[in-house]
Design an enzyme around this catalytic site. Structure first.
Site, PDB file in Angstrom:
ATOM      1  N   GLU A 165      70.203  61.889  -6.557  1.00 22.35           N
ATOM      2  CA  GLU A 165      68.914  61.431  -6.791  1.00 22.35           C
ATOM      3  C   GLU A 165      68.492  59.951  -6.033  1.00 22.35           C
ATOM      4  OE1 GLU A 165      66.844  63.088  -8.786  1.00 22.35           O
ATOM      5  OE2 GLU A 165      68.225  64.369  -8.935  1.00 22.35           O
TER       6      GLU A 165
ATOM      7  N   PRO B 281      63.577  59.594   1.597  1.00 24.18           N
ATOM      8  CA  PRO B 281      62.374  60.227   1.801  1.00 24.18           C
ATOM      9  C   PRO B 281      61.255  59.287   1.640  1.00 24.18           C
ATOM     10  CG  PRO B 281      63.626  61.690  -0.147  1.00 24.18           C
ATOM     11  CD  PRO B 281      64.310  60.342   0.765  1.00 24.18           C
TER      12      PRO B 281
ATOM     13  N   ASP C  19      58.565  62.648  28.469  1.00 25.28           N
ATOM     14  CA  ASP C  19      58.668  63.619  27.168  1.00 25.28           C
ATOM     15  C   ASP C  19      57.164  63.742  26.361  1.00 25.28           C
ATOM     16  OD1 ASP C  19      61.299  64.117  27.185  1.00 25.28           O
ATOM     17  OD2 ASP C  19      61.847  62.366  26.007  1.00 25.28           O
TER      18      ASP C  19
ATOM     19  N   ARG D 216      68.766  59.221  23.374  1.00 25.79           N
ATOM     20  CA  ARG D 216      68.251  59.723  24.817  1.00 25.79           C
ATOM     21  C   ARG D 216      67.091  58.710  25.613  1.00 25.79           C
ATOM     22  NH1 ARG D 216      63.753  62.225  24.725  1.00 25.79           N
ATOM     23  NH2 ARG D 216      64.370  64.196  25.787  1.00 25.79           N
TER      24      ARG D 216
HETATM   25  N1  ADE Z   1      66.981  62.179   2.404  1.00 23.99           N
HETATM   26  C1  ADE Z   1      66.410  63.259   1.762  1.00 23.99           C
HETATM   27  N2  ADE Z   1      65.314  63.767   2.610  1.00 23.99           N
HETATM   28  C2  ADE Z   1      65.268  62.862   3.300  1.00 23.99           C
HETATM   29  C3  ADE Z   1      64.114  62.570   4.572  1.00 23.99           C
HETATM   30  N3  ADE Z   1      62.882  63.353   4.427  1.00 23.99           N
HETATM   31  N4  ADE Z   1      64.278  61.694   5.273  1.00 23.99           N
HETATM   32  C4  ADE Z   1      65.256  60.921   5.102  1.00 23.99           C
HETATM   33  N5  ADE Z   1      66.329  60.884   4.349  1.00 23.99           N
HETATM   34  C5  ADE Z   1      66.211  61.963   3.535  1.00 23.99           C
END
Ligand code: ADE
Length: 252
Positions: free
Chosen positions: A119, A92, A172, A157
Site C-alpha cells: 500500500e 504514484p 530525440d 541516455r
Molecule cells: N509505484 C506504483 N505505481 C507507480 C507509478 N505509476 N510510478 C512510480 N511508482 C509507482
C-alpha cells in the site's frame, strides 16, 4: 553518474541493466548502478519489511529497514548541502516524470531511488528521508522497480558518451519539446511505398527544414498540448496555421 537503487526485489533488475546501451555505459564506467536489498537491512529473525497499517488499510513498508539501508549507503546525505544527493521515492503520488525531470536528474553525479511496494511506505520515510517523489504516470504498478528502471534508462541516455552520437539525445522526441517526425531506411521503395524524395535529394538545409516541419506536424496531430510549451518561430506558427486550416477543411 551513480545510481543507488533500494528494493525488496533486486533480481528484477537483472537483464534490464545487462543489455544494449546500458550495459555498454556500465562497462565504460559512464554509469554505475548499485542495487541494495532493503531486506538485508532488517534486524529481526524473520527479516520482516512490512506490517499492517495502523487502523486498517493493508500492508505498509516499515520505516526501519528503509532508513537503515539508505543511511548505510549515503551517510548523512541530507546534511551535505554542498551536493545533496536526491533521494527519490517511486510512488504514484509523486510528480509525473518527463524529459524535463530526466534532464534535471542527469545534472547530479549521484541519485538514490527507493522502490515502494504494497500500500506504500510509512509516512515517516516520506517526511524525514526522501527529498523527492516521482511517478512515471497516472496508473498503479505493483511496485517501484519498473519505474526505477524507466528513470535510470531515461537519465542514463542523457549522460555524454552513453549514446554513440554526441547529438543523438538532442534529436530525440521530447528533447526539443516536439515529437520527432518519421524516419526511413533502405530500401527506398518497399512494396511500392516510397521514401519521401526530399530525403534522397542530398539538400541538407531543405532536409532539415522538412524534418522540422514533420516534427511540428506530428506534434500537432498527436500531442497538440506540447505546442503550448515550446518556443515557435513566426515560420512555425504560419505552418501550424496551414495545418489547422487543412484539418478544418477535412472536417467539413
Ligand atoms: N509505484 C506504483 N505505481 C507507480 C507509478 N505509476 N510510478 C512510480 N511508482 C509507482
Amino acid at each position: 553518474m551513480r545510481f543507488d537503487i533500494f528494493t525488496l526485489f533486486p533480481e528484477m533488475f537483472a537483464g534490464v541493466f545487462d543489455e544494449s546501451i546500458l550495459k555498454r555505459a556500465r562497462d565504460a564506467r559512464l554509469i554505475e548502478i548499485f542495487l541494495h536489498d532493503i531486506r538485508a537491512s532488517t534486524t529481526d529473525k524473520h527479516h520482516v519489511t512490512d506490517d499492517y497499517a495502523y487502523a486498517g488499510g493493508g500492508m505498509v513498508m516499515k520505516p526501519e529497514p528503509i532508513f537503515a539501508a539508505v543511511e548505510s549507503v549515503l551517510q548523512s546525505p541530507i546534511s551535505n548541502p554542498q551536493s545533496p544527493i536526491p533521494i527519490i521515492l517511486l510512488t504514484p503520488q509523486g510528480r509525473v516524470f518527463d524529459q524535463t525531470i530526466a534532464r534535471e536528474l542527469a545534472q547530479h553525479s549521484r541519485i538514490a531511488l527507493i522502490c515502494g511496494h504494497y500500500e506504500g511506505v510509512d509516512e515517516r520515510v516520506r517526511e524525514h528521508l526522501v527529498t523527492d517523489e516521482i511517478s512515471i504516470g497516472d496508473y498503479v504498478l505493483t511496485g517501484g522497480e519498473i519505474p526505477a528502471m524507466v528513470i535510470v534508462d531515461a537519465v542514463a541516455r542523457l549522460i555524454p558518451g552513453v549514446l554513440g552520437h554526441p547529438t543523438a539525445a538532442a534529436n530525440d522526441s521530447h528533447a526539443s519539446g516536439l515529437l520527432e517526425g518519421p524516419h526511413y531506411t533502405r530500401p527506398a521503395d518497399f512494396r511500392g511505398w516510397r521514401v519521401p524524395e526530399i530525403l534522397l535529394s542530398g539538400h541538407h538545409a531543405q532536409i532539415e527544414k522538412w524534418r522540422h516541419r514533420e516534427a511540428l506536424r506530428r506534434t500537432f496531430e498527436r500531442r497538440p498540448d506540447l505546442l503550448e510549451r515550446v518556443e515557435l518561430s513566426d515560420e512555425d506558427r504560419q505552418f501550424l496555421e496551414t495545418l489547422k486550416a487543412e484539418k478544418q477543411n477535412r472536417a467539413t
